[in-house]
Motif scaffolding. Sequence first.
Motif, PDB file in Angstrom:
ATOM      1  N   GLU A   1      35.889  48.728  39.702  1.00  0.00           N
ATOM      2  CA  GLU A   1      36.352  49.293  41.065  1.00  0.00           C
ATOM      3  C   GLU A   1      35.034  49.717  41.921  1.00  0.00           C
ATOM      4  O   GLU A   1      34.079  49.947  41.324  1.00  0.00           O
ATOM      5  CB  GLU A   1      37.146  50.606  40.693  1.00  0.00           C
ATOM      6  CG  GLU A   1      37.581  51.138  42.231  1.00  0.00           C
ATOM      7  CD  GLU A   1      38.405  52.335  41.686  1.00  0.00           C
ATOM      8  OE1 GLU A   1      39.274  52.625  42.657  1.00  0.00           O
ATOM      9  OE2 GLU A   1      38.589  52.842  40.595  1.00  0.00           O
TER      10      GLU A   1
ATOM     11  N   ALA B   1      36.527  45.420  33.704  1.00  0.00           N
ATOM     12  CA  ALA B   1      37.168  45.592  35.377  1.00  0.00           C
ATOM     13  C   ALA B   1      36.101  46.499  35.999  1.00  0.00           C
ATOM     14  O   ALA B   1      35.319  47.092  35.411  1.00  0.00           O
ATOM     15  CB  ALA B   1      38.609  46.077  35.176  1.00  0.00           C
TER      16      ALA B   1
ATOM     17  N   ARG C   1      37.239  41.725  27.618  1.00  0.00           N
ATOM     18  CA  ARG C   1      37.942  41.768  29.261  1.00  0.00           C
ATOM     19  C   ARG C   1      36.950  43.069  29.880  1.00  0.00           C
ATOM     20  O   ARG C   1      36.663  44.103  29.011  1.00  0.00           O
ATOM     21  CB  ARG C   1      39.375  42.310  29.194  1.00  0.00           C
ATOM     22  CG  ARG C   1      40.158  41.310  28.348  1.00  0.00           C
ATOM     23  CD  ARG C   1      40.430  39.965  29.176  1.00  0.00           C
ATOM     24  NE  ARG C   1      41.402  40.070  30.385  1.00  0.00           N
ATOM     25  CZ  ARG C   1      42.398  40.082  30.242  1.00  0.00           C
ATOM     26  NH1 ARG C   1      43.240  40.198  29.119  1.00  0.00           N
ATOM     27  NH2 ARG C   1      43.577  40.311  31.227  1.00  0.00           N
TER      28      ARG C   1
ATOM     29  N   GLY D   1      38.481  45.696  43.722  1.00  0.00           N
ATOM     30  CA  GLY D   1      38.207  45.609  42.391  1.00  0.00           C
ATOM     31  C   GLY D   1      38.119  44.164  41.973  1.00  0.00           C
ATOM     32  O   GLY D   1      38.763  43.265  42.496  1.00  0.00           O
ATOM     33  N   SER D   2      37.512  44.123  40.837  1.00  0.00           N
ATOM     34  CA  SER D   2      37.456  42.773  40.162  1.00  0.00           C
ATOM     35  C   SER D   2      37.867  42.851  38.661  1.00  0.00           C
ATOM     36  O   SER D   2      37.659  43.939  37.819  1.00  0.00           O
ATOM     37  CB  SER D   2      35.932  41.960  40.136  1.00  0.00           C
ATOM     38  OG  SER D   2      35.542  41.858  41.546  1.00  0.00           O
ATOM     39  N   PHE D   3      38.307  41.775  38.061  1.00  0.00           N
ATOM     40  CA  PHE D   3      38.741  41.729  36.651  1.00  0.00           C
ATOM     41  C   PHE D   3      38.118  40.718  36.114  1.00  0.00           C
ATOM     42  O   PHE D   3      37.876  39.491  36.798  1.00  0.00           O
ATOM     43  CB  PHE D   3      40.373  41.687  36.514  1.00  0.00           C
ATOM     44  CG  PHE D   3      41.000  42.860  37.290  1.00  0.00           C
ATOM     45  CD1 PHE D   3      41.222  44.138  36.432  1.00  0.00           C
ATOM     46  CD2 PHE D   3      41.246  42.625  38.644  1.00  0.00           C
ATOM     47  CE1 PHE D   3      41.876  44.967  37.020  1.00  0.00           C
ATOM     48  CE2 PHE D   3      42.145  43.756  39.040  1.00  0.00           C
ATOM     49  CZ  PHE D   3      42.235  44.925  38.349  1.00  0.00           C
TER      50      PHE D   3
END
Length: 130
Positions: free
Chosen positions: A76, A74, A72, A103-105
């Motif tokens: 910003e 992330a 995982r 933001g992206s995950f």
Amino acid sequence: MTDTVKRYFDAFNAGDTAGMLDCLSDDVAHHVNQGGVRRGKAAFEEFCAHMSRCYREELTDMVLFEAEGGTRAAAEFTVNGTYLQSDEGLPEARGQEYRLPAGSFFSLKDGRITRIVTYYNLEDWMAQVS
């Protein structure tokens, strides 16, 4: 795995859709801000073509995060953009510039991005381009 995410964002900033696609799994799930889920590279490529027609964007102030185990990640960042062509259901484009925090995950497997979720404040964007 943040190397894959960094390559993805570097390709985004270069306007290199092929480079972005190279970072994705074939069955990538792309969750669009306040929209549905696009599945697969072909749907992602269509989305990129649409975005390139309507918007010119550069992402700055990038901070990447990685979860333990590398599955995982992330990010910003700040979206710096120009609204080029009117997008259906949105205000008329007249070359307006905008700046938004976003933001992206990501989910990752075998060195590829399998899921992308991006969030930004659509009301803030609309206020800036209206």
